[in-house]
Design a protein around this motif. Structure first.
Motif, mmCIF file in Angstrom:
data_model
loop_
_atom_site.group_PDB
_atom_site.id
_atom_site.type_symbol
_atom_site.label_atom_id
_atom_site.label_comp_id
_atom_site.label_asym_id
_atom_site.label_seq_id
_atom_site.Cartn_x
_atom_site.Cartn_y
_atom_site.Cartn_z
ATOM 1 N N GLU A 118 0.595 -0.800 0.211
ATOM 2 C CA GLU A 118 -0.369 -0.009 0.196
ATOM 3 C C GLU A 118 0.858 1.419 -0.036
ATOM 4 N N GLN A 119 2.020 1.024 0.935
ATOM 5 C CA GLN A 119 2.931 2.640 1.231
ATOM 6 C C GLN A 119 3.975 2.623 -0.658
ATOM 7 N N LYS A 120 3.946 1.279 -0.451
ATOM 8 C CA LYS A 120 4.571 1.045 -2.374
ATOM 9 C C LYS A 120 3.787 2.320 -3.214
ATOM 10 N N ARG A 121 2.392 1.581 -3.429
ATOM 11 C CA ARG A 121 1.853 2.000 -4.692
ATOM 12 C C ARG A 121 1.292 3.557 -4.241
ATOM 13 N N SER A 122 1.445 4.140 -3.128
ATOM 14 C CA SER A 122 0.610 5.342 -3.229
ATOM 15 C C SER A 122 1.341 6.912 -3.495
ATOM 16 N N ARG A 123 3.036 5.747 -2.545
ATOM 17 C CA ARG A 123 4.084 6.874 -3.785
ATOM 18 C C ARG A 123 4.215 6.876 -5.197
ATOM 19 N N LYS A 124 3.318 6.264 -5.737
ATOM 20 C CA LYS A 124 4.264 5.624 -7.185
ATOM 21 C C LYS A 124 2.943 5.802 -7.978
ATOM 22 N N GLY A 125 1.859 6.203 -7.238
ATOM 23 C CA GLY A 125 0.651 7.115 -8.112
ATOM 24 C C GLY A 125 -0.868 6.038 -7.846
ATOM 25 N N GLY A 126 -0.381 5.120 -7.247
ATOM 26 C CA GLY A 126 -1.519 4.004 -7.999
ATOM 27 C C GLY A 126 -1.165 2.809 -8.516
ATOM 28 N N VAL A 128 1.789 -0.636 -8.471
ATOM 29 C CA VAL A 128 2.352 -1.457 -7.913
ATOM 30 C C VAL A 128 3.266 -2.140 -8.872
#
Length: 128
Positions: A118-126, A128
């Motif tokens: 989830e943290q990675k997805r939020s940093r990459k704009g959705g 993963v």
């Protein structure tokens, strides 16, 4: 530092099974072994229970040996144990309960990886 070793409940069951075969020449159902690992006891003969307990205790000693190889020093750091294998430590380990934090949620590891994703997805704009 964070490390993952393949020293989980399944590997403990295998070690216990091997000890039972070696010491008593007997195969014990994995469900019985798992019950002893989870609770510390089972409705079985004393000699079988003794072998299972000793093997589980030896298994925990091996885990702590591995930790020391990774420079774990209980006087200098806390140890966090996560997941279903923590029952082995609680039932058969010798450790400073003030320095070892146990999270026995069997889904804890999966929840941690989910949080990281989830943290990675939020940093990459959705993505993963």
């Amino acid at each position: 530092k964070c490390f993952t070793e393949k020293y989980g409940t399944h590997q403990c069951v295998l070690a216990v099974r091997e000890a039972l075969l070696k010491e008593l020449g007997t195969v014990v159902d994995d469900l019985v072994i798992e019950q002893v690992i989870r609770t510390g006891t089972a409705d079985i003969g004393d000699k079988y229970l003794a072998v299972i307990r000793k093997a589980a205790g030896d298994y925990i000693k091996e885990i702590f040996r591995k930790l020391r190889e990774r420079e774990y020093n209980p006087e200098l750091m806390r140890l966090y144990v996560v997941g279903g294998g923590s029952c082995i430590l609680k039932n058969f380990g010798s450790y400073d309960k003030d320095r070892v934090i146990i999270n026995d949620d069997i889904c804890a590891t999966a929840k941690g990886y989910e949080l990281l994703a989830e943290q990675k997805r939020s940093r990459k704009g959705g993505i993963v």
